[in-house]
Design an enzyme around this catalytic site. Structure first.
Site, PDB file in Angstrom:
ATOM      1  N   GLY A 266       0.810  -1.195   0.000  1.00 41.88           N
ATOM      2  CA  GLY A 266       0.000   0.000   0.000  1.00 41.88           C
ATOM      3  C   GLY A 266       0.852   1.257   0.000  1.00 41.88           C
ATOM      4  O   GLY A 266       1.937   1.297  -0.595  1.00 41.88           O
ATOM      5  N   HIS A 267       0.377   2.285   0.722  1.00 42.52           N
ATOM      6  CA  HIS A 267       1.011   3.604   0.685  1.00 42.52           C
ATOM      7  C   HIS A 267       2.352   3.613   1.412  1.00 42.52           C
ATOM      8  O   HIS A 267       3.302   4.240   0.959  1.00 42.52           O
ATOM      9  CB  HIS A 267       0.060   4.627   1.305  1.00 42.52           C
ATOM     10  CG  HIS A 267       0.502   6.038   1.152  1.00 42.52           C
ATOM     11  ND1 HIS A 267       0.658   6.650  -0.075  1.00 42.52           N
ATOM     12  CD2 HIS A 267       0.836   6.977   2.086  1.00 42.52           C
ATOM     13  CE1 HIS A 267       1.052   7.911   0.105  1.00 42.52           C
ATOM     14  NE2 HIS A 267       1.165   8.126   1.400  1.00 42.52           N
ATOM     15  N   PHE A 268       2.433   2.935   2.551  1.00 46.56           N
ATOM     16  CA  PHE A 268       3.672   2.894   3.333  1.00 46.56           C
ATOM     17  C   PHE A 268       4.384   1.567   3.084  1.00 46.56           C
ATOM     18  O   PHE A 268       4.502   0.715   3.962  1.00 46.56           O
ATOM     19  CB  PHE A 268       3.381   3.107   4.822  1.00 46.56           C
ATOM     20  CG  PHE A 268       3.139   4.542   5.183  1.00 46.56           C
ATOM     21  CD1 PHE A 268       4.189   5.420   5.369  1.00 46.56           C
ATOM     22  CD2 PHE A 268       1.849   5.026   5.326  1.00 46.56           C
ATOM     23  CE1 PHE A 268       3.982   6.750   5.700  1.00 46.56           C
ATOM     24  CE2 PHE A 268       1.623   6.358   5.658  1.00 46.56           C
ATOM     25  CZ  PHE A 268       2.685   7.225   5.845  1.00 46.56           C
TER      26      PHE A 268
END
Length: 289
Positions: A266-268
């Site tokens: 995902g984003h991180f």
């Protein structure tokens, strides 16, 4: 203390205190790590430990984040242009003439302003969910762009993005079920503690509003890519619902030699795929530094 150990330092830049992490031998190639919202240099804690044996690493906290100063919005210009100026001031103060840039989220408009203005100083780019193209915007951004057009009408809804539930979601969305246990809870709890400080939500709202002006910089960033062709490694979470994978692929239009890795993350992505990303970076830097 060995050169590998992380040092926690501060510097004054135009009267503003900026905190930063430093590790590794300054005689080695330097990698500057620029974090995104709502994090801090803490997001790079494991990457720094992984790479400090071979590289010099600098990871500042942007003003308003981490241990850096957090002046009230009435007393400080919270804009990405100003954050870029202060970041460059920090690098100048540290005597860093040439460096690689790792850009994530907010770190992209900050770092790419530096790169476009001083291309001779940037040895290469490492991009993780750091947008420089319209293609990277997902439906997540509709509310933020509505807020940019009419702050008063949309501020109550935007404030929901500053809650602990929203912060946890940023860390866990798009992460495969078998890797969720790798996401350190203290990461989102530390981010939330920073935002829960008195006055900090107003800081974040101001930066949300100012983000719209980054889009006007995109043509200049893209011209920098085409003209200077910096060596570029892209390690992007394919499941990122904030900055979509189309934004990663778009870099290759202007940087056809860029090395693109879409990860099942995902984003991180550093939280769930840290060792893999560290290995890709080490290989990339050994070839380009």
């Amino acid at each position: 203390m060995t050169a590998f150990a992380t040092r926690y330092r501060t510097a004054q830049v135009d009267g503003v205190e900026i905190a930063y992490r430093e590790a590794g031998d300054p005689a080695r190639p330097t990698l500057v790590l620029l974090h995104g919202f709502p994090s801090s240099s803490h997001m790079f804690r494991n990457l720094i430990a992984d790479l400090a044996d071979e590289y010099h690493l600098i990871a500042p906290d942007h003003v308003g984040f981490g241990r850096s100063a957090t002046p009230a919005v009435e007393d400080f210009e919270y804009s990405f242009a100003n954050l870029g100026r202060l970041t460059l001031g920090l690098l100048d103060g540290l005597g860093l003439e040439r460096f690689f840039l790792y850009i994530h989220d907010y770190g992209a408009p900050i770092g790419l302003r530096i790169a476009a203005a001083h291309p001779e100083r940037v040895a290469g780019l490492i991009v993780q969910s750091g947008n420089a193209y319209q293609a990277g915007f997902t439906p997540f951004w509709k509310l933020l762009f509505d807020h940019a057009a009419d702050r008063a009408a949309h501020e109550p809804a935007v404030r929901e993005l500053l809650t602990v539930e929203a912060t946890e979601w940023q860390y866990t969305h798009g992460v495969p079920a078998d890797r969720l246990e790798r996401i350190a809870p203290e990461a989102w709890l530390l981010d939330q503690a920073g935002m829960d400080r008195p006055g900090n939500k107003e800081v974040q709202l101001q930066l949300f509003w100012d983000y719209q002006f980054n889009l006007g910089e995109y043509p200049g960033f893209q011209e920098y890519f085409r003209t200077h062709r910096p060596p570029t490694l892209i390690t992007w979470g394919e499941n990122d619902e904030i900055f979509g994978a189309d934004g990663a692929v778009a870099y290759t239009e202007d940087l056809p030699d860029a090395e693109l890795h879409l990860l099942d993350a995902g984003h991180f992505a550093l939280e769930s795929h840290g060792p893999e990303i560290a290995g890709l970076i080490r290989d990339f830097l050994r070839r380009t530094a």
